[in-house]
Motif scaffolding. Sequence first.
Motif, PDB file in Angstrom:
ATOM      1  N   HIS A  82       0.854  -1.192   0.000  1.00 37.10           N
ATOM      2  CA  HIS A  82       0.000   0.000   0.000  1.00 37.10           C
ATOM      3  C   HIS A  82       0.887   1.238   0.000  1.00 37.10           C
ATOM      4  O   HIS A  82       1.639   1.458   0.936  1.00 37.10           O
ATOM      5  N   VAL A  83       0.747   2.019  -1.054  1.00 40.36           N
ATOM      6  CA  VAL A  83       1.496   3.273  -1.164  1.00 40.36           C
ATOM      7  C   VAL A  83       0.487   4.401  -1.200  1.00 40.36           C
ATOM      8  O   VAL A  83      -0.365   4.468  -2.095  1.00 40.36           O
ATOM      9  N   TYR A  84       0.549   5.315  -0.238  1.00 34.35           N
ATOM     10  CA  TYR A  84      -0.374   6.456  -0.179  1.00 34.35           C
ATOM     11  C   TYR A  84       0.299   7.622  -0.872  1.00 34.35           C
ATOM     12  O   TYR A  84       1.386   8.030  -0.482  1.00 34.35           O
ATOM     13  N   GLU A  85      -0.343   8.153  -1.920  1.00 33.25           N
ATOM     14  CA  GLU A  85       0.262   9.205  -2.725  1.00 33.25           C
ATOM     15  C   GLU A  85      -0.409  10.562  -2.537  1.00 33.25           C
ATOM     16  O   GLU A  85      -0.158  11.482  -3.306  1.00 33.25           O
ATOM     17  N   GLY A  86      -1.267  10.779  -1.552  1.00 27.41           N
ATOM     18  CA  GLY A  86      -1.950  12.052  -1.339  1.00 27.41           C
ATOM     19  C   GLY A  86      -1.115  13.009  -0.506  1.00 27.41           C
ATOM     20  O   GLY A  86      -0.096  12.639   0.063  1.00 27.41           O
TER      21      GLY A  86
END
Length: 165
Positions: A135-139
Motif C-alpha cells: 500500500h502506497v499512499y500518494e496524497g
Amino acid sequence: MDALHPHGMPESAAEIEARRLIADWAQQPEQQPVRHFPTTYRDTTPLPAYGTNPPVLQPDHRIVPAWAAGIAVASIGVGAGVTGIGCGAWLVLQGLASVTLTSVLMVTAPFAGLAMVAAAAAGALSKIRAAVTTHVYEGPVTHHTEITNTSHQQGWFSRTRNDIS
C-alpha cells in the motif's frame, strides 16, 4: 642308603616300626583319646492330642511394635531410592567428566541441523503467506499542531498548564 629310602630303612622295616610305635602309644593310658558320648536325646514317642492340664493363654508380645517396623521398612525404601538417585547422578557426572569438544559437536550437530531446516522452512512459509501488494499512499500530508498555554499564579506557587492538540 638309596634315593627311595633316605633314612636307610626299607619300607617293610618302616611299616613294622610304625606298628610298634602305635602299639606302644596305645598301651599308655594318659595318651589315649577321650571317649565322647552323645549329649542329646530325641524322644520319638508320639505326643498326646490333649493332656490333663488346661490350655495356657499365650499372649502375643511382639519384640518390635508395628509402627517401628513400618518406619524401618520406609527407611529402607528411602535409602534404596536415594542410592538409586546417587547412582544416577554418578553416571551423569561420569558422562560429563568425559565430555570433549568433539563429543559435544557430534551430539549437537543433528539438533543444529534440524533447527536450521526448521528455521528455513518457517522463513519460507512466512514469505509465502506475506501479501504481494504493497500500500502506497500518494496524497498530500499536512500536520497541524495547536498549543495552548495557560498560567495561574497565586502566592509563592505557580502552575503552568500546556494543552497540545
